[in-house]
Design a protein around this motif. Structure first.
Motif, short mmCIF file in Angstrom:
data_model
loop_
_atom_site.label_atom_id
_atom_site.label_comp_id
_atom_site.label_asym_id
_atom_site.label_seq_id
_atom_site.Cartn_x
_atom_site.Cartn_y
_atom_site.Cartn_z
N GLY A 36 0.82 -1.22 0.00
CA GLY A 36 0.00 0.00 0.00
C GLY A 36 0.84 1.26 0.00
N ILE A 37 0.31 2.33 0.59
CA ILE A 37 1.00 3.62 0.64
C ILE A 37 2.39 3.48 1.24
CG2 ILE A 37 0.93 5.88 1.79
CD1 ILE A 37 -2.13 5.77 1.58
N GLY A 38 3.38 4.17 0.67
CA GLY A 38 4.69 4.25 1.30
C GLY A 38 5.80 3.50 0.59
N ASP A 39 5.52 2.89 -0.56
CA ASP A 39 6.60 2.27 -1.32
C ASP A 39 6.69 2.94 -2.69
OD1 ASP A 39 8.60 0.24 -2.11
OD2 ASP A 39 7.85 -0.77 -0.32
N ASP A 40 7.52 2.42 -3.56
CA ASP A 40 7.68 3.05 -4.88
C ASP A 40 6.41 2.93 -5.70
OD1 ASP A 40 10.55 3.97 -5.00
OD2 ASP A 40 10.79 1.93 -4.32
N ALA A 41 5.72 1.81 -5.55
CA ALA A 41 4.45 1.61 -6.24
C ALA A 41 3.55 0.81 -5.30
CB ALA A 41 4.67 0.84 -7.55
N ALA A 42 2.26 0.83 -5.54
CA ALA A 42 1.33 -0.03 -4.81
C ALA A 42 1.13 -1.30 -5.64
CB ALA A 42 0.02 0.68 -4.59
N GLY A 131 -2.18 5.03 -2.62
CA GLY A 131 -0.91 5.69 -2.87
C GLY A 131 -1.11 7.05 -3.46
N GLY A 132 0.01 7.71 -3.77
CA GLY A 132 -0.09 9.03 -4.36
C GLY A 132 1.23 9.73 -4.39
N SER B 160 10.79 -2.30 2.51
CA SER B 160 10.82 -2.88 3.86
C SER B 160 11.51 -4.23 3.91
CB SER B 160 9.39 -2.99 4.39
OG SER B 160 8.63 -3.80 3.49
N GLY B 161 12.09 -4.67 2.80
CA GLY B 161 12.62 -6.03 2.74
C GLY B 161 14.06 -6.19 3.20
N ALA B 162 14.70 -5.13 3.71
CA ALA B 162 16.11 -5.23 4.10
C ALA B 162 16.28 -6.00 5.41
CB ALA B 162 16.71 -3.84 4.23
N ILE B 224 14.82 0.43 -3.94
CA ILE B 224 14.21 1.75 -4.12
C ILE B 224 14.95 2.38 -5.30
CG2 ILE B 224 15.82 2.99 -2.58
CD1 ILE B 224 13.41 4.62 -1.56
N ASP B 225 14.32 3.36 -5.97
CA ASP B 225 15.09 4.05 -7.02
C ASP B 225 15.61 5.37 -6.46
OD1 ASP B 225 12.41 5.10 -6.98
OD2 ASP B 225 12.85 6.09 -8.88
N ILE B 226 16.72 5.84 -7.01
CA ILE B 226 17.35 7.06 -6.51
C ILE B 226 16.72 8.26 -7.18
CG2 ILE B 226 19.50 8.34 -6.25
CD1 ILE B 226 20.96 5.66 -6.22
N SER B 227 15.80 8.89 -6.48
CA SER B 227 15.15 10.09 -7.01
C SER B 227 15.44 11.29 -6.12
CB SER B 227 13.64 9.86 -7.12
OG SER B 227 13.11 9.43 -5.89
N ASP B 228 15.28 11.15 -4.81
CA ASP B 228 15.43 12.28 -3.89
C ASP B 228 16.88 12.53 -3.48
OD1 ASP B 228 12.70 12.35 -3.96
OD2 ASP B 228 12.41 11.49 -1.97
N GLY B 229 17.79 11.64 -3.81
CA GLY B 229 19.17 11.69 -3.33
C GLY B 229 19.48 10.37 -2.65
N MET B 230 20.67 9.83 -2.88
CA MET B 230 20.98 8.48 -2.41
C MET B 230 20.82 8.32 -0.90
SD MET B 230 24.47 6.33 -2.70
CE MET B 230 24.42 6.02 -4.45
N VAL B 231 21.31 9.29 -0.14
CA VAL B 231 21.23 9.19 1.33
C VAL B 231 19.77 9.23 1.78
CG1 VAL B 231 21.84 10.31 3.50
CG2 VAL B 231 23.54 10.11 1.67
N ASN B 232 19.01 10.14 1.18
CA ASN B 232 17.58 10.23 1.49
C ASN B 232 16.85 8.94 1.15
OD1 ASN B 232 17.24 12.77 2.55
ND2 ASN B 232 15.69 13.36 1.05
N ASP B 233 17.11 8.42 -0.04
CA ASP B 233 16.40 7.22 -0.49
C ASP B 233 16.81 5.99 0.33
OD1 ASP B 233 14.81 8.44 -2.50
OD2 ASP B 233 16.58 8.60 -3.77
N LEU B 234 18.08 5.92 0.69
CA LEU B 234 18.51 4.83 1.57
C LEU B 234 17.83 4.98 2.93
CD1 LEU B 234 20.27 2.35 1.96
CD2 LEU B 234 22.23 3.84 2.43
N GLY B 235 17.64 6.23 3.35
CA GLY B 235 16.91 6.50 4.59
C GLY B 235 15.50 5.93 4.56
N HIS B 236 14.85 5.98 3.39
CA HIS B 236 13.50 5.40 3.26
C HIS B 236 13.54 3.88 3.47
CE1 HIS B 236 12.09 9.24 2.08
NE2 HIS B 236 12.49 9.20 0.82
N ILE B 237 14.58 3.23 2.93
CA ILE B 237 14.73 1.78 3.15
C ILE B 237 14.93 1.52 4.64
CG2 ILE B 237 16.38 -0.13 2.84
CD1 ILE B 237 16.60 0.53 -0.07
#
Lengths: 336, 336
Positions: A36-42, A131-132, B160-162, B224-237
């Motif tokens: 759901g919400i919070g990943d790259d795609a739903a 998502g969004g 969330s799979g890490a 994840i794909d690198i869109s916001d900046g690598m450190v930021n995107d790694l932070g999402h993981i």
């Protein structure tokens, strides 16, 4: 608190909580959801043979003004516009993704109200908001994509399915939204109950999902929803089907409240104002009667599809005399 | 000709022709299409068990400026952003719907160029552009929704799979888009070939669809794909997986052209500038090596997932010493 104080990720988190709190996870859409919400795609599991998608944007001062549409109703209506497109195909709406752009000075509480309105309708219609996207913009812009399935196997209703001799019919009543808009815009004082009812039709239109599915099951193959104005939308059916249409204006199912307040003008509002989100469809008369008997909303025959003529849509009164309306439907970029 | 002269329906017709002329109907997406552009919704047949959806907006002066990104590249990039999200799930991109809002004084020929750029990438990646929405707006806003299928049955890669001990790896090279943006913004004169290459990385990023599908097939579950900046995107993981990450900055696969022009700053651009649209993913070292051998792009291990610590992402050099970057990644509403 302003959006600029909360920040993008705080806002996403808050609005995703708002959305989820107002939706019950009992619908098939929620049960099949994998991500759901919070990943790259739903992501969701499905075994439907036919998928549908529609997108509509709702932009401040173009499609709505904050003065005429409060935040809760704005959320409701921005989703209705899309669900109505799925209804016009005879489909079942399943998932929605919401792309929101707002000025940084927007109040966070206004946006939670917006999402409550959206989530309320989503919940009523079994749609999961999954998502969004969120960004900054000089004005509020709500862009919703709705994904659905075929409501009857691999079939859909299209704009191009009309045949010569098909009757033209409409669900519910028409011109209510246009009347409500006029009342709001002109701040006129009228009979309070009638005005309230018409304003509600403008601010909280109901997408005709169940009716659309029933029409398709009963053999209707051509439909559109009334968004740009009935004459305009019927024109789209004519263009796509390569035909013309004759509309009998005395048959239009008008709202009593609109007639009471606007008199003769109620008819013009029904013909040109749009935003009723009723279904306009065509089919053999017997098929329409059969569908009408099984549909939980009023169905009225209002005209007939005819061979392509110079006028795409001609309007006639009960004596067969031509009728002209004062103004056309909605078109972007036309300076209206 | 201006958009205001052509009108909404003329523009829809023209852009839908442009889109179709630049796309070949050979891909499965086109073959399965039942209803395309021009109806209330688009519809297609499917037997995929898993559906994916992602949406991203691209708004003038927020996500792009017309000065730095020409119309053709704008179309390409607005679609890349979305395809990259599908790539990060390991999915196959199938369909796109485009919601476009433009000022009435926009040149029609600029919009056909925009759609050509979009259609070119769609064609290369087997994606069918099947619908959309058009409206007036004070600035250009492109909102694209992409729908895909699971690339490997019912599985996807998620943020969330890490797991603790997972190595962190990245596809291709990083920091090229950030370097290209700096070159464009500062109008600096550099080695022409190097500058051209970096600008191209900024203006025409390649979504890593094939690599994402291969990673998933080979057992990678977190990306994840690198869109916001690598450190930021790694932070999402890290957030989604409840872990922290240690990034070894000397291992970053930088572009020679970026090092040549920006020296030591090339590394900071790779860490924080974003828009590379490479895949950042985690997994056991052996799994990554195996996937790398079967993927047609470079794969580099650049760090490790560790138990949650006070720093979500810590940067260390090859001697294990902490490293600090000058600026963070992108966030909306933060006044950047």
């Amino acid at each position: 608190m302003k959006v600029s104080e909360l920040g993008e990720f705080g806002l996403i988190e808050l609005l995703s909580q708002t959305t989820q709190r107002h939706q019950h996870a009992a619908s098939p859409a929620w049960k099949n959801l994998v991500v759901g919400i919070g990943d790259d795609a739903a992501a969701w599991q499905t075994d439907a043979p036919l998928e549908l998608v529609t997108v509509d944007s709702f932009i401040e001062d173009i499609h709505f003004t904050r003065e005429l549409t409060p935040w809760h109703e704005l959320g409701w209506k921005a989703l209705t516009v899309n669900l109505s497109d799925i209804a016009a195909m005879g489909g079942v709406a399943r998932y929605a993704v919401v792309s929101l752009a707002v000025p940084p000075e927007t109040e966070v509480s206004d946006l939670t109200t917006l999402y409550e309105g959206m989530a309320e309708l989503a919940d009523e219609t079994g749609v999961a908001i999954i998502g969004g996207d969120m960004s900054r913009s000089p004005q509020v812009a709500i862009n919703i994509t709705v994904i659905g399935n075929g409501g009857h196997g691999r079939e859909v209703m299209t704009r191009s399915g009309a045949r010569i001799g098909d009757r033209i019919a409409v669900s519910g009543r028409v011109g209510g939204a246009g009347a409500g808009w006029e009342i709001l815009r002109n701040h006129q004082h009228h009979d309070e109950a009638a005005a309230t009812r018409l304003v509600e039709l403008f601010q909280r239109p109901q997408p005709r999902l169940a009716a659309g599915q029933q029409l398709l099951r009963d053999g209707i193959h051509c439909a559109i929803d009334i968004s740009d104005g009935m004459v305009n939308d019927l024109g789209h059916i004519c263009d796509a089907s390569g035909l013309s249409a004759r509309l009998e204006i005395d048959r239009l199912p008008l709202y009593e409240e609109a007639k009471q307040i606007f008199g003769e003008r109620a008819r013009d509002l029904a013909l040109s104002a749009g935003e009723d989100y009723e279904l306009l469809f065509t089919g053999p008369e017997a098929t329409i009667h059969q569908a009408a008997a099984r549909t939980d909303c009023e169905i009225t025959i209002i005209g007939e599809m005819i061979p392509a003529a110079s006028d795409r849509v001609s309007l006639v009164n009960h004596q067969g005399r031509p009728y002209r309306i004062a103004c056309g439907g909605w078109e972007h970029f036309s300076g209206q």
